[in-house]
Motif scaffolding. Structure first.
Motif, PDB file in Angstrom:
ATOM      1  N   ALA A 119       0.858  -1.182   0.000  1.00 15.70           N
ATOM      2  CA  ALA A 119       0.000   0.000   0.000  1.00 15.70           C
ATOM      3  C   ALA A 119       0.895   1.233   0.000  1.00 15.70           C
ATOM      4  O   ALA A 119       1.802   1.358   0.811  1.00 15.70           O
ATOM      5  CB  ALA A 119      -0.903  -0.012   1.217  1.00 15.70           C
ATOM      6  N   LYS A 120       0.650   2.109  -0.952  1.00 17.17           N
ATOM      7  CA  LYS A 120       1.448   3.331  -1.049  1.00 17.17           C
ATOM      8  C   LYS A 120       0.605   4.493  -0.552  1.00 17.17           C
ATOM      9  O   LYS A 120      -0.606   4.534  -0.769  1.00 17.17           O
ATOM     10  CB  LYS A 120       1.873   3.573  -2.498  1.00 17.17           C
ATOM     11  CG  LYS A 120       2.820   2.510  -3.008  1.00 17.17           C
ATOM     12  CD  LYS A 120       3.250   2.782  -4.427  1.00 17.17           C
ATOM     13  CE  LYS A 120       4.151   1.674  -4.914  1.00 17.17           C
ATOM     14  NZ  LYS A 120       4.522   1.844  -6.303  1.00 17.17           N
ATOM     15  N   PRO A 121       1.242   5.444   0.088  1.00 16.79           N
ATOM     16  CA  PRO A 121       0.475   6.601   0.550  1.00 16.79           C
ATOM     17  C   PRO A 121      -0.072   7.384  -0.646  1.00 16.79           C
ATOM     18  O   PRO A 121       0.553   7.443  -1.699  1.00 16.79           O
ATOM     19  CB  PRO A 121       1.500   7.429   1.327  1.00 16.79           C
ATOM     20  CG  PRO A 121       2.828   6.830   1.055  1.00 16.79           C
ATOM     21  CD  PRO A 121       2.625   5.499   0.427  1.00 16.79           C
ATOM     22  N   ILE A 122      -1.252   7.918  -0.463  1.00 15.40           N
ATOM     23  CA  ILE A 122      -1.897   8.681  -1.522  1.00 15.40           C
ATOM     24  C   ILE A 122      -1.308  10.094  -1.556  1.00 15.40           C
ATOM     25  O   ILE A 122      -0.995  10.663  -0.513  1.00 15.40           O
ATOM     26  CB  ILE A 122      -3.433   8.690  -1.307  1.00 15.40           C
ATOM     27  CG1 ILE A 122      -4.150   9.226  -2.536  1.00 15.40           C
ATOM     28  CG2 ILE A 122      -3.808   9.445  -0.063  1.00 15.40           C
ATOM     29  CD1 ILE A 122      -5.641   8.969  -2.514  1.00 15.40           C
ATOM     30  N   SER A 123      -1.143  10.623  -2.756  1.00 15.24           N
ATOM     31  CA  SER A 123      -0.583  11.966  -2.874  1.00 15.24           C
ATOM     32  C   SER A 123      -1.619  13.003  -2.438  1.00 15.24           C
ATOM     33  O   SER A 123      -2.830  12.728  -2.399  1.00 15.24           O
ATOM     34  CB  SER A 123      -0.163  12.245  -4.315  1.00 15.24           C
ATOM     35  OG  SER A 123      -1.307  12.371  -5.148  1.00 15.24           O
ATOM     36  N   ALA A 124      -1.136  14.180  -2.124  1.00 12.23           N
ATOM     37  CA  ALA A 124      -2.028  15.262  -1.686  1.00 12.23           C
ATOM     38  C   ALA A 124      -3.022  15.614  -2.795  1.00 12.23           C
ATOM     39  O   ALA A 124      -4.208  15.839  -2.532  1.00 12.23           O
ATOM     40  CB  ALA A 124      -1.215  16.485  -1.283  1.00 12.23           C
ATOM     41  N   THR A 125      -2.584  15.640  -4.028  1.00 11.85           N
ATOM     42  CA  THR A 125      -3.461  15.971  -5.158  1.00 11.85           C
ATOM     43  C   THR A 125      -4.540  14.900  -5.320  1.00 11.85           C
ATOM     44  O   THR A 125      -5.720  15.209  -5.506  1.00 11.85           O
ATOM     45  CB  THR A 125      -2.640  16.087  -6.456  1.00 11.85           C
ATOM     46  OG1 THR A 125      -1.584  17.018  -6.260  1.00 11.85           O
ATOM     47  CG2 THR A 125      -3.497  16.519  -7.626  1.00 11.85           C
ATOM     48  N   ALA A 126      -4.159  13.638  -5.223  1.00 12.63           N
ATOM     49  CA  ALA A 126      -5.130  12.562  -5.355  1.00 12.63           C
ATOM     50  C   ALA A 126      -6.120  12.596  -4.197  1.00 12.63           C
ATOM     51  O   ALA A 126      -7.317  12.347  -4.386  1.00 12.63           O
ATOM     52  CB  ALA A 126      -4.412  11.218  -5.410  1.00 12.63           C
ATOM     53  N   LEU A 127      -5.647  12.913  -3.000  1.00 15.10           N
ATOM     54  CA  LEU A 127      -6.524  13.000  -1.842  1.00 15.10           C
ATOM     55  C   LEU A 127      -7.553  14.114  -2.021  1.00 15.10           C
ATOM     56  O   LEU A 127      -8.734  13.934  -1.741  1.00 15.10           O
ATOM     57  CB  LEU A 127      -5.701  13.221  -0.564  1.00 15.10           C
ATOM     58  CG  LEU A 127      -6.488  13.281   0.738  1.00 15.10           C
ATOM     59  CD1 LEU A 127      -7.270  11.994   0.964  1.00 15.10           C
ATOM     60  CD2 LEU A 127      -5.559  13.567   1.909  1.00 15.10           C
ATOM     61  N   GLN A 128      -7.103  15.268  -2.521  1.00 21.63           N
ATOM     62  CA  GLN A 128      -8.029  16.391  -2.762  1.00 21.63           C
ATOM     63  C   GLN A 128      -9.067  16.014  -3.822  1.00 21.63           C
ATOM     64  O   GLN A 128     -10.252  16.328  -3.677  1.00 21.63           O
ATOM     65  CB  GLN A 128      -7.250  17.633  -3.208  1.00 21.63           C
ATOM     66  CG  GLN A 128      -6.458  18.286  -2.093  1.00 21.63           C
ATOM     67  CD  GLN A 128      -5.574  19.421  -2.603  1.00 21.63           C
ATOM     68  OE1 GLN A 128      -5.415  19.598  -3.811  1.00 21.63           O
ATOM     69  NE2 GLN A 128      -5.004  20.167  -1.672  1.00 21.63           N
TER      70      GLN A 128
END
Length: 149
Positions: A119-128
């Motif tokens: 599992a990779k952390p989600i990027s800030a842009t993808a989270l938004q």
């Protein structure tokens, strides 16, 4: 002192060989007998193969005059086909009515790409973007209808 071997109800020692013999005596033991026979044939053919090829080829079947070998790469398929005349002669010398050699290539078994993924952390842009999409689902329909998709 008691005997440490497990005993069957009739008092005979219980062994894996006895269980295998019982299974083979049943009519359902046919496929097992055939598998054992094919394994024995494979062991007889193995010394006849070129040493570099023996580790990559296995007798898979013999039926209606056809010897079927399985190899693990196309290069071994080509090399085994070159050895076909000698293998067919060897099969005839042990009593098989072999007329044809078929060579099949197996596909290597690999782990699925998903099993190796962490599992990779989600990027800030993808989270938004995800939060915006979820928020849009919660907003009331501007047309005023109460139907939900």
């Amino acid at each position: 002192m008691s005997d440490s071997k497990p005993r069957s109800p009739k008092g005979h020692p219980s062994t894996p060989k006895a269980a295998l013999d019982a299974l083979l005596s049943e009519p359902a033991g046919g496929p097992i007998r055939r598998a054992l026979w094919l394994d024995e044939l494979d062991q007889r053919f193995r010394p006849l193969l070129p040493p570099s090829l023996a580790a990559h080829a296995r007798l898979a079947n013999y039926e209606r005059g056809r010897l079927v070998f399985v190899v693990d790469a196309p290069v071994w398929r080509a090399k085994l086909r070159l050895a076909a005349p000698e293998l067919l002669d060897a099969a005839r010398s042990i009593g098989l009515d072999a007329a044809e050699l078929i060579v099949k290539t197996t596909t290597p078994v690999t782990a699925s790409p998903q099993s190796d993924r962490q599992a990779k952390p989600i990027s800030a842009t993808a989270l938004q973007a995800l939060q915006a999409a979820l928020a849009s689902l919660k907003e009331p329909d501007p047309s005023g209808s109460k139907d939900t998709p």
